[in-house]
Design a protein around this motif. Structure first.
Motif, PDB file in Angstrom:
ATOM      1  N   THR A   3     -11.261  -5.965  -4.181  1.00  0.00           N
ATOM      2  CA  THR A   3      -9.890  -6.100  -4.750  1.00  0.00           C
ATOM      3  C   THR A   3      -9.402  -5.443  -5.789  1.00  0.00           C
ATOM      4  N   THR A  21       4.888  -4.826   0.236  1.00  0.00           N
ATOM      5  CA  THR A  21       3.456  -5.219   1.070  1.00  0.00           C
ATOM      6  C   THR A  21       3.388  -4.426   2.424  1.00  0.00           C
ATOM      7  N   VAL A  24       2.140  -0.713   1.681  1.00  0.00           N
ATOM      8  CA  VAL A  24       0.563  -0.551   1.452  1.00  0.00           C
ATOM      9  C   VAL A  24      -0.043  -0.962   2.506  1.00  0.00           C
ATOM     10  N   THR A  25       0.435  -2.029   3.311  1.00  0.00           N
ATOM     11  CA  THR A  25      -0.456  -2.479   4.671  1.00  0.00           C
ATOM     12  C   THR A  25      -0.779  -1.263   5.459  1.00  0.00           C
ATOM     13  N   VAL A  30      -6.787  -0.583   4.001  1.00  0.00           N
ATOM     14  CA  VAL A  30      -6.383  -1.827   3.525  1.00  0.00           C
ATOM     15  C   VAL A  30      -6.374  -2.985   4.547  1.00  0.00           C
ATOM     16  N   VAL A  33      -2.660  -7.527   1.307  1.00  0.00           N
ATOM     17  CA  VAL A  33      -1.986  -7.074   0.265  1.00  0.00           C
ATOM     18  C   VAL A  33      -1.305  -8.540  -0.274  1.00  0.00           C
ATOM     19  N   VAL A  44      -4.829  -5.328  -3.741  1.00  0.00           N
ATOM     20  CA  VAL A  44      -5.002  -4.710  -2.396  1.00  0.00           C
ATOM     21  C   VAL A  44      -6.667  -4.837  -2.154  1.00  0.00           C
ATOM     22  N   SER A  45      -6.933  -5.599  -0.984  1.00  0.00           N
ATOM     23  CA  SER A  45      -8.204  -5.808  -0.662  1.00  0.00           C
ATOM     24  C   SER A  45      -8.658  -4.978   0.542  1.00  0.00           C
ATOM     25  N   VAL A  55      -1.985   4.393  -2.068  1.00  0.00           N
ATOM     26  CA  VAL A  55      -1.460   3.170  -2.556  1.00  0.00           C
ATOM     27  C   VAL A  55      -0.180   3.217  -3.306  1.00  0.00           C
TER      28      VAL A  55
END
Length: 69
Positions: A3, A21, A24-25, A30, A33, A44-45, A55
């Motif tokens: 993360t 979200t 970034v998804t 990724v 989020v 962000v994982s 990102v």
């Protein structure tokens, strides 16, 4: 899973969180989020490396600015 956290400037509400979200998804790699308007943190994982520039560009596309924490 790793993360990475980013400090986002300008998020003030749930709508802001959703906008960030959603953008970034879409970044490659990724998996998860989490955006918080309360503290301005974006988490962000991902299973592997994530392109910071991608990102940050996604956050910019949503209308905000960010930097890695």
């Amino acid at each position: 899973m790793q993360t990475i956290e980013y400090q986002v400037t300008g998020m003030t509400c749930e709508h802001c969180e959703r906008a960030v979200t959603e953008e970034v998804t879409r970044v490659a790699g990724v998996r998860e989020v989490t955006a918080s308007a309360t503290d301005g943190v974006l988490a962000v994982s991902a299973e592997g490396p994530v392109d910071d520039a991608a990102v940050l560009a996604a956050v910019d596309e949503a209308g905000y600015s960010a930097e890695r924490r």
